[in-house]
Scaffold this active site. Structure first.
Site, PDB file in Angstrom:
ATOM      1  N   ASP A   1      40.243  30.899  41.727  1.00  0.00           N
ATOM      2  CA  ASP A   1      41.551  30.520  41.164  1.00  0.00           C
ATOM      3  C   ASP A   1      41.541  29.614  39.963  1.00  0.00           C
ATOM      4  O   ASP A   1      40.886  28.575  39.989  1.00  0.00           O
ATOM      5  CB  ASP A   1      42.314  29.637  42.185  1.00  0.00           C
TER       6      ASP A   1
ATOM      7  N   GLU B   1      44.826  27.618  38.392  1.00  0.00           N
ATOM      8  CA  GLU B   1      46.276  27.382  38.490  1.00  0.00           C
ATOM      9  C   GLU B   1      46.638  26.273  37.519  1.00  0.00           C
ATOM     10  O   GLU B   1      46.018  25.213  37.525  1.00  0.00           O
ATOM     11  CB  GLU B   1      46.682  26.962  39.912  1.00  0.00           C
TER      12      GLU B   1
ATOM     13  N   GLU C   1      38.536  34.482  46.987  1.00  0.00           N
ATOM     14  CA  GLU C   1      39.476  34.188  45.901  1.00  0.00           C
ATOM     15  C   GLU C   1      38.855  33.195  44.929  1.00  0.00           C
ATOM     16  O   GLU C   1      38.167  32.264  45.340  1.00  0.00           O
ATOM     17  CB  GLU C   1      40.753  33.608  46.521  1.00  0.00           C
TER      18      GLU C   1
END
Ligand SMILES: *[C@@H]1O[C@H](CO)[C@@H](O)[C@H](O)[C@H]1NC(C)=O
Length: 269
Positions: free
Chosen positions: A84, A86, A82
Site C-alpha cells: 500500500d 496511502e 497487499e
C-alpha cells in the site's frame, strides 16, 4: 510476455464512483473525484505476479484534510497480500502524510509513514512498487523509501503466491485520516480531485493459473525485465537511509508498545 501497459482505458475498470472516474487524452490521463455522496476508484483488468508498477500522481490540492488517495496492489480473500501507498490529506499548507503498509497472508500491521520532500499537489511525481521474489521496494521519484525483504527462511510470510491487481481510490476518511479524525473534510471545497498519468507495468501477467514470466532464467533477462532480480545497490541503499532518517515520521518497528511480545522478526537487524 511481460507487458508494458500504459492506457487507462484499456487496462483499468472503474470500481466505484461511476463518472467520478474520468479518462482523458485518449487514455493517458485519469482523474478521480470525491464529493459528499461518493469517492471513486479503479482497478487493473490484469492480475500480476511480480512486477514493477509505476504511476504518476498529482494529489488533491488546497484543503485536502480528511481525504485519502490510495495506490496499492492487492489479492483477494481473507489471507490476501497487499502492498500500500496511502496519501493522507491535510489542511492547506500542511504536509500530506504518505502511509505505507505490507500485508502477507492477511496480516498487516507493518505501517511506516513519511513526509515528502516536495509538495505532491503541485506537480506529478512518480510512485512505484517493485515486487519480485526477493523483496518489495517502495519508491518515490525513483528513490527507495522502504524495503521489505523476503525472509521466509526466518518464518516471515512473503507475498509471492497470490497474484494481485493494481487499485487506486480517492475517498473520505475524516473519521481517522487527519490527526486521528479531529480535522473534518470541508465539503464546501468539493469535488476533490486527484490526477494519474504515465501508468507503466513491467510485470508478469497472471492468467488461468500461470504466470507469463515463468521459465526465464536470470541471465536471459532483457534490460526491461531487470526488475525481476533487482534489489538496492549501494547508492539506492544510501538514499533509503537518508529518507528513513530524515523523512520517516512513523515506523512500526520502533513502536515497542504495540509489540509487548517483542518486535516483529523482520524488524530485527
Ligand atoms: C498535517 O499537518 C500537521 C501539522 O504540520 C502534521 O502534524 C500532521 O502530521 C499532518 N498530516 C496529517 C495527515 O494530519
Amino acid at each position: 510476455m511481460c507487458a508494458i501497459a500504459g492506457n487507462f482505458k484499456q487496462d483499468f475498470d472503474t470500481t466505484f464512483g461511476d463518472n467520478r472516474v474520468k479518462i482523458m487524452n485518449g487514455g493517458q490521463l485519469l482523474s478521480l473525484s470525491l464529493d459528499k455522496f461518493s469517492g471513486s476508484g479503479f482497478k487493473s483488468k490484469n492480475e500480476y505476479l511480480f512486477g514493477r508498477i509505476d504511476m504518476q500522481l498529482k494529489l488533491v490540492a488546497g484543503n485536502s484534510a480528511g481525504t485519502v488517495t490510495t495506490l496499492y496492489l492487492s489479492s483477494e480473500g481473507p489471507t490476501h497480500d497487499e502492498i500500500d501507498f496511502e496519501f493522507l490529506g491535510n489542511l492547506t499548507g500542511d504536509p500530506y502524510t504518505l502511509h505505507t503498509n505490507v500485508f502477507s497472508q492477511g496480516k498487516g500491521n507493518r505501517e511506516q509513514q513519511f513526509k515528502l520532500w516536495f509538495d505532491p499537489t503541485r506537480n506529478f511525481h512518480t510512485y512505484s512498487i517493485l515486487w519480485n521474489s526477493l523483496n518489495i521496494i517502495f519508491l518515490v521519484d525513483n528513490i527507495a523509501i522502504r524495503e521489505f525483504k523476503n525472509i521466509e527462511s526466518k518464518g516471515v510470510p512473503f507475498p509471492k503466491d497470490q497474484s494481485m491487481r493494481i487499485y487506486s481510490s480517492l475517498w473520505n476518511a475524516d473519521d481517522w485520516a487527519t490527526r486521528g479524525g479531529l480535522v473534518k473534510t470541508d465539503w464546501s471545497k468539493a469535488p476533490f480531485r486527484a490526477f494519474f498519468r504515465n501508468f507503466n507495468a513491467n510485470a508478469c501477467i497472471w492468467s488461468s493459473g500461470s504466470s507469463s514470466c515463468n521459465g526465464k532464467s536470470a541471465n536471459a533477462l532483457s534490460p526491461e525485465d531487470a526488475w525481476q532480480t533487482q534489489g538496492l545497490d549501494a547508492t539506492g541503499r544510501k538514499k533509503l537511509r537518508w529518507v528513513q532518517k530524515n523523512h520517516m515520521v512513523y515506523n512500526y518497528c520502533s513502536d515497542l508498545n504495540r509489540f509487548p511480545q517483542g518486535i516483529p522478526v523482520e524488524c530485527k537487524r
